[in-house]
Scaffold this active site. Structure first.
Site, PDB file in Angstrom:
ATOM      1  CG  HIS A  20      -1.923  -1.146   1.112  1.00  0.00           C
ATOM      2  ND1 HIS A  20      -3.319  -1.142   0.560  1.00  0.00           N
ATOM      3  CD2 HIS A  20      -1.758  -2.285   1.952  1.00  0.00           C
ATOM      4  CE1 HIS A  20      -3.570  -2.203   0.718  1.00  0.00           C
ATOM      5  NE2 HIS A  20      -3.135  -2.934   1.594  1.00  0.00           N
ATOM      6  CG  ASN A  65      -7.830  -4.628   0.238  1.00  0.00           C
ATOM      7  OD1 ASN A  65      -6.952  -3.536   0.419  1.00  0.00           O
ATOM      8  ND2 ASN A  65      -7.525  -5.756   0.402  1.00  0.00           N
TER       9      ASN A  65
END
Length: 482
Positions: A55, A128
């Site tokens: 990320h 997510n």
């Protein structure tokens, strides 16, 4: 006319000359006693903190969560106590596998990490844009992420290692099918759903626990990028998603999501035909329909990207009374991994930074460490139990109800159920012909150059999910099967 500010060093001393270093004469060498030069160079060398291992490329914005439903039967958390109540939030979007300089339009899951600044402390839900994940057990997480990064020798991305891992991990097929579908490349961050992905819990004032799945449904409508357009944007505007989000908020076009949940009682979970804590599978919305509870709105851009987005630290270990975790193995692994990553990447006291700091007073016995802001606890005791009535004490009324556990401690095979394919097959059959063709072409393109043994092993997973799925990929790859 505003008064000119005097430039100072970090310690507050005025700077007389910010253009010229101190030297021994006009042509001589520089002098070590030029503390301003040394400070500037030393600070510059340390301006980059290590990027997130996953990320790394992200965008963020501030917003509000507004409650629209009575939640008393599910949770005692104070952010849920009054319909219409608003709670400040910060949401960070991201890609997963790429580095900080990677393109926003890569085929990759998108992170959807949400921080609620509640009156009882910070609550984070780290999810997510997909409701499932590639693996079930955190023991395999480092292995999986290595396959999404670069080869140790060439430092190049490798389709071979990605598909080799996936072909040996049949539980990944549901997420792989989503990733290579038409939703694999969202058109920016505003036009995609978000999910808590894991199973979490809510606890009401009576001590009753419900298992819950969080869903954030975009009010902007789903939009996705065709692969060719995504590739064009990667070369012409690699920050496409960040630009789109920032510009929308700047012009007052605030993105919104419906906040929904699926709920399962402990009794229902115990009797469920599938493991409700398996993050590679979803809960049926026919059996456990979505319950809308509020609205999430992003309405303020960060003033400084580094301070508010790059240093933002999210973790499922950040909880408040009335919410909780679950036996989801991946979630339990992340409870440790996320907080530990922040301690390494940002610092021991990362919670002190304004973006991470709760909006309520903090009373604990943690002291010292890098970046210990404020008075570091002052003269107050740094141990407990102690004899001081005004020192922080535990509050048993906030304890969670007991969770019944059983079984001998062992390393149990997380693939024991053998059902890796029903959810992926059902998703494939929900697609129309155009979506199926796009999925198959995307997979075939991504498997270019992969060795025959890996292709054959992965093809078997597609066939196990659906005959047409396997036939389509095999034909696209030019593989002849008996």
């Amino acid at each position: 006319m505003s008064q000119t500010k005097t430039l100072t060093t970090a310690s507050g001393a005025p700077v007389a000359d910010n253009q010229n270093s101190r030297s021994a004469g006009p042509r001589g060498p520089l002098l070590l006693d030029d503390f301003h030069l040394i400070e500037k160079l030393a600070h510059f060398n340390r301006e980059n903190i290590p990027e997130r291992r996953v990320h790394a490329k992200g965008s963020g914005a501030h917003g509000t969560f507004t409650l629209t439903r009575d939640m008393a039967q599910y949770s005692s958390a104070k952010l849920f106590d009054t319909i219409g109540k608003q709670t400040p939030t910060f949401l960070r979007f991201s890609t997963v596998g790429g580095e900080r300089g990677s393109a926003d339009t890569e085929r990759d899951p998108r992170g959807f990490a949400l921080k609620f600044y509640t009156e009882e402390g910070n609550w984070d839900i780290v999810g997510n844009n997909t409701p499932v994940f590639f693996i079930r057990d955190p023991l395999k997480f480092p292995d999986f992420i290595h396959t999404q990064k670069r080869l140790p020798q060439s430092n190049l991305k490798s389709a071979q290692m990605m598909w080799d891992f996936w072909s040996h991990s049949p539980e990944s097929l549901h997420q792989v099918t989503i990733l290579f579908s038409d939703r694999g490349i969202p058109d920016g961050y505003r036009h995609m759903h978000g999910f808590g992905s894991h199973t979490y819990s809510l606890i009401n004032a009576a001590g009753e626990r419900h298992w819950v799945k969080w869903h954030y449904k975009t009010k902007q409508g789903i939009k996705n990028l065709p692969p060719a357009e995504a590739a064009r944007l990667a070369g012409t505007d690699p920050d496409y998603a960040q630009r789109d989000l920032f510009a929308a908020i700047e012009r007052g076009d605030f993105p919104k999501w419906r906040v929904c949940m699926q709920v399962m009682t402990e009794a229902q979970a115990a009797a469920h035909y599938e493991n409700p804590f398996d993050v590679t599978k979803t809960w049926s919305q026919k059996e456990f329909p979505l319950i809308e509870i509020g609205e999430l709105e992003l309405n303020r851009n960060p003033l400084n990207y580094f301070a508010e987005v790059e240093q933002a630290a999210f973790g499922p270990s950040n909880m408040i009374p009335g919410v909780g975790l679950s036996p989801d193995r991946m979630l339990q692994g992340r409870v440790f991994a996320y907080a530990d990553a922040h301690r390494y990447r940002v610092g021991t006291n990362h919670q002190h930074l304004p973006i991470n700091s709760p909006r309520v007073p903090v009373h604990n016995y943690q002291r010292d460490g890098s970046m210990a802001f404020g008075n570091n606890g002052g003269a107050a005791p740094n141990y407990e139990p102690n004899s001081y009535g005004d020192a922080p004490k535990q509050a048993p009324q906030y304890a969670e109800p007991p969770l019944a556990l059983s079984g001998a401690a062992d390393r149990y095979d997380h693939r024991v159920d053998s059902d890796y394919y029903s959810h992926a097959g059902a998703l494939f059959r929900l697609m129309n012909d155009e979506q199926k063709a796009l999925l198959i072409n995307n997979i075939a393109g991504a498997m270019e150059g992969v060795t025959g043994d890996v292709v054959e092993r992965q093809l078997q997973h597609f066939y196990n999910a659906d005959q047409a799925y396997g036939d389509g990929v095999a034909k696209a790859l030019g593989v002849q099967r008996n």
